[in-house]
Design an enzyme around this catalytic site. Structure first.
Site, PDB file in Angstrom:
ATOM      1  N   GLY A  84       0.897  -1.140   0.000  1.00  0.00           N
ATOM      2  CA  GLY A  84       0.000   0.000   0.000  1.00  0.00           C
ATOM      3  C   GLY A  84       0.928   1.179   0.000  1.00  0.00           C
ATOM      4  O   GLY A  84       2.105   1.040   0.307  1.00  0.00           O
ATOM      5  N   CYS A  85       0.412   2.350  -0.346  1.00  0.00           N
ATOM      6  CA  CYS A  85       1.313   3.478  -0.432  1.00  0.00           C
ATOM      7  C   CYS A  85       1.943   3.806   0.903  1.00  0.00           C
ATOM      8  O   CYS A  85       3.042   4.307   0.978  1.00  0.00           O
ATOM      9  CB  CYS A  85       0.575   4.713  -0.914  1.00  0.00           C
ATOM     10  SG  CYS A  85       0.710   4.910  -2.678  1.00  0.00           S
ATOM     11  N   GLN A  86       1.210   3.574   1.971  1.00  0.00           N
ATOM     12  CA  GLN A  86       1.632   4.200   3.220  1.00  0.00           C
ATOM     13  C   GLN A  86       2.152   3.235   4.269  1.00  0.00           C
ATOM     14  O   GLN A  86       3.060   3.548   5.009  1.00  0.00           O
ATOM     15  CB  GLN A  86       0.464   5.006   3.796  1.00  0.00           C
ATOM     16  CG  GLN A  86       0.018   6.098   2.864  1.00  0.00           C
ATOM     17  CD  GLN A  86       0.227   7.462   3.468  1.00  0.00           C
ATOM     18  OE1 GLN A  86       0.746   7.614   4.558  1.00  0.00           O
ATOM     19  NE2 GLN A  86      -0.190   8.493   2.750  1.00  0.00           N
TER      20      GLN A  86
END
Ligand code: PLP
Ligand code: PLP
Lengths: 140, 406, 406, 140
Positions: free
Chosen positions: D51-53
């Site tokens: 996921g991006c984060q």
């Protein structure tokens, strides 16, 4: 006053008798129709000033220190404006042409045609006329 | 003026503007349509209350803007009935959509001596990107001819199709002639020959109900601003399996999965093709325009445009010396013509002064106009808000122009 | 809160919004800024009263829109003091501007083993287009290192510059660290080495007065939406002699002089690079944002941002366990940091719930964040409307986050 | 009712005693901290759901007709949500997992975390869990 500006004022005066746009355009159209013919040998690609909408051919000559312009267009309103420009600019010295202030076009109320965004090639034509004058000037 | 139209016109304040001190008729809808207040309001509401960058932030506004943006994508997807909203890529407009395909698909899958087949009635945006692709790859551009009524000549098209044809790019509706092309047939034949098909839908989406699954086209391109939406937004539809195997075209921002200096991996579709901060307000305005169109309904739109087209043709045909270009059996509300002995530029200047906004010139379809051997067309194109009365105004103005120039 | 700021805030209705039932602080301005009412109004006024396609029609509305659009171009030109408005190309934003140069300049003038020099603090938009150019041409991407304060190491940069360096692409202001780079010096050195220089000005234009003639850069790229203008509009400045010799990138619409199937000739700059219907409303909003900025004046902006930066740094430094990234001597109003023992994602979720809109993650500058060896930054970035009170809110929220997660 | 939905209801009930977001998040964070440890040999790239984060590692096992999930994340709130998902989905048959309606997440009021636009990898995680169940199903 520059001779070209004098001629410009003359044209402004001619137009000043008209009250509405229609009369102005009628006069312009007449000027287009009255425009001196240009020898078809000058209506060549090299003399073509391409605007998006109408074609303008411009041919200059230089005689006895003065510049003479001959032109044509396939649209009659364009021709009217060209004729006006030629009346003002032709038969003048390179310096007179280079330095001429063409504010008279504004005064007549035709400046919309000279907006660089009106793709009719007239702005390019004036540029081209001044350019020719500069070239002839270097020849003198 | 009928009631329905009156109610539509109320949503377009600009139609009440005076030009040169007179009411005016806006008949330049193929260039760009006007925008209903709801579209304009959607854009300003967004900026006054919701604005944020999308996809990037975990904060409330960003989350909300992202949801709204993706909902707009879903609306666009439903609008043309694509099977999946990830098949919708937001672009600046038709031109960018076509350039994207010419680069992302073209550079990868075309090689020397492959062929790209277009028609004689394409807009420059569906010609120049292919010419540029040809000069990059050595592929060849082939042009399917049209007849004087402005229709494709299907058997010539079939002759030009062959195993070298890799892309067929054709307009759904011609912007200079109004012709509605038989694209379903074109797509079928092109597929049989093994080509992928891109449809330029710029002039179609405001006029016809489009169903990309039923058409079975591979790419479909259109612009918001020609369908009552803001400028600066448009869409590319592409079949998922094609988009998946294409390389991205532009790099930057959110189109990546991971960036290192050694190796950058790309995001999934549609994000792979949307580099940089997207035009969120544009997408929301696009969605509002889709609602505007669905509220009116295509039945009404088609009927009304047909009425204007027929009324227009009949009324204009009464004027002596008019020559029509584009008289295909299936047409949208668009009439191109010339006035005998009158340069289109002269006509344009005077029609404008008389309060009629039409378009003249090569209409960004120079090869089409050249085909008819005239220096330009005069084109009146109708929007959903136009009326028979405005066509009368046009006719009166043409009579007047003829008189002035006679 | 001082009076001047209060007057500015009145122009941004969104700042009064409640989020989760509470007032909120918008500290995500490096992602996108909010829009003043005058900018929003310029856009809606255009659509309600002036909308038309440009350059194409001779009719009144089209003429008027064209004049307005070109006036906006002149305003952008004056804004960065370019010598000629034809050096301004309207794009979607910074990302598209950089991609344009990477394609139109890069494809023509770069070849195998040439070098492109960037820095370790670039945004993905100033990395990926060059990586793609390298894979098209065989050129090599070189990366100039930074130190832990977030500054370029000038002697390393000089070492990397050589006769093979054809393009230097560097950000004016870093979006992850806030560093203002000494680009004047960079440009001089790059020119001495014979390279052209592209400046990514996305984060600079809202913070500093930019003068492209004084800088003598070859290209300057920026986005409207990061300087109080609408989304979907941005600019590329390029020196006339460079733009003239570049090939167009996208084909279509008004970027041509003449189209035939044999030969298409291109228009002059800037039109050569503006294929398709431009985003006229975006350009007018862009111009309105420029007026907004000039009315406030850069003296005020710089002072105010410096104040917020200093106040922010001091206040945040009082909180135990904060680690700052980017402490360059010359910085804009942007603070990146981590909270010891707290994953930035957890911080982001809770700060959001506490009414603070900041950004966390790789900030589209993954190599920079990786350099600091953390999974992401927490970034607060200030707009001209932000206040010390909002920084207090941020500090209180951070204390609260620490408490929740302890 | 599907066993997973039953477990979901149970979790909803636990959350229902909290009045405000802060208490909910505190509970979620506790769940994150209480999450069973995962053997570090499973925290490998192949098990990573990007996921991006925040990173999420997910490892499935199939024993006696039931699927068991083990997972970890570097962010504690993410871990809390994962723990909740594992409580609901682990130790169930492939069919139960495939057919489970995960509406309970909505009911708790955490759906914002499961929005595909919240780039935290949780949506991908649920997808991945159902995918594993499908794979195991074909093996039976
Ligand atoms: C330094 C920098 N460069 C480039 C960009 C890309 O700008 P845009 O997304 O508007 O194209 C940004 C912003 O995201 C940025 O901060
Ligand atoms: C048929 C057709 N294709 C393509 C375009 C280009 O659209 P845009 O300028 O919105 O990119 C137009 C409109 O100008 C068009 O009419």
């Amino acid at each position: 006053m520059n001779i070209i500006e004098e001629r410009g004022n003359q044209i402004v005066e001619e137009f000043s008798v008209f009250d509405d746009w229609l009369e102005k355009y009628n006069y312009l159209i007449e000027m287009g129709k009255d425009m001196p013919l240009i020898d078809s040998k000058y209506k060549i690609k090299d003399n073509l000033i391409t605007g998006c909408q109408s074609n303008v051919w411009l041919h200059p000559e230089f005689k006895n220190g003065k510049v003479y312009f001959y032109a044509d267009s396939d649209a009659v309103i364009t021709k009217g404006i060209i004729n006006m420009l030629i009346r003002a600019l032709s038969d003048a010295t390179p310096d007179e042409i280079i330095n001429a202030d063409l504010g008279f076009i504004d005064e007549i109320g035709l400046s919309e045609h000279l907006s660089p965004t009106r793709s009719n090639g007239l702005v390019s034509m004036i540029k081209q006329m001044k350019l020719y004058a500069m070239v002839f000037k270097t020849k003198t | 003026m009928n009631n329905e139209i009156l109610k539509i016109r109320e949503q377009f304040p600009i139609l009440n503007r005076m030009v040169y001190g007179k009411p005016f008729a806006y008949l330049d809808n193929a260039a760009t349509t006007q925008k209903p207040t709801k579209v304009v309001k959607r854009v300003s509401d967004y900026y006054e209350w919701e604005n944020s960058n999308v996809h990037r932030g975990a904060h409330f506004l960003s989350q909300e803007a992202t949801v709204a943006f993706e909902k707009a994508r879903t609306s666009v997807s439903q609008f043309i009935n694509s099977s999946n909203s990830s098949e919708i890529i937001f672009t600046k407009g038709t031109t960018e959509s076509i350039n994207l395909v010419a680069n992302s698909y073209g550079n990868k899958f075309l090689k020397k001596d492959d062929e790209i087949l277009i028609t004689r009635m394409e807009h420059h945006s569906n010609i120049v990107p292919w010419q540029m692709l040809c000069s990059r790859t050595g592929a060849k551009l082939k042009v399917s001819p049209i007849d004087f009524s402005g229709e494709m000549i299907m058997r010539e098209f079939e002759k030009l199709l062959n195993t070298k044809t890799k892309i067929v790019a054709i307009t759904h509706v011609s912007n200079s002639l109004g012709t509605i092309n038989p694209i379903k047939e074109v797509i079928e034949k092109a597929h049989d020959a093994g080509a992928v098909v891109l449809i330029d839908g710029a002039q179609a989406v405001s006029n016809l109900k489009v169903d990309v699954q039923e058409l079975d086209c591979d790419f479909y391109c259109f612009s918001g601003h020609k369908m009552y939406a803001p400028m600066g937004i448009g869409a590319l539809y592409g079949k998922e399996n094609l988009l998946d195997k294409m390389d991205p075209w532009q790099g930057g921002g959110e189109m990546i999965a991971q960036v290192t200096f050694d190796k950058t991996t790309y995001n999934e579709i549609p994000f792979k093709f949307e580099a940089g901060t997207p035009n969120v307000s544009g997408a929301l305005g696009f969605e509002a325009a889709i609602h505007f169109l669905s509220n009116i309904g295509y039945d009404f739109i088609v009927n009304h445009k047909d009425d204007l087209l027929n009324y227009g043709h009949n009324r204009l045909a009464e004027i002596a010396g008019l020559k029509f270009h584009g008289t295909a059996k299936r047409k949208t509300g668009l009439i191109s013509f010339n006035i005998e002995g009158v340069h289109p530029y002269d006509a344009a200047v005077l029609l404008d002064k008389l309060g009629v906004a039409i378009r003249t010139g090569h209409l960004c379809a120079q090869p089409t106009v050249d085909f008819y051997n005239v220096p330009g067309f005069i084109r009146a194109s109708f929007g959903v808000y136009n009326t028979r009365e405005e066509i009368d105004l046009l006719c009166d103005a043409i009579e007047k122009v003829k008189e002035i120039l006679s």
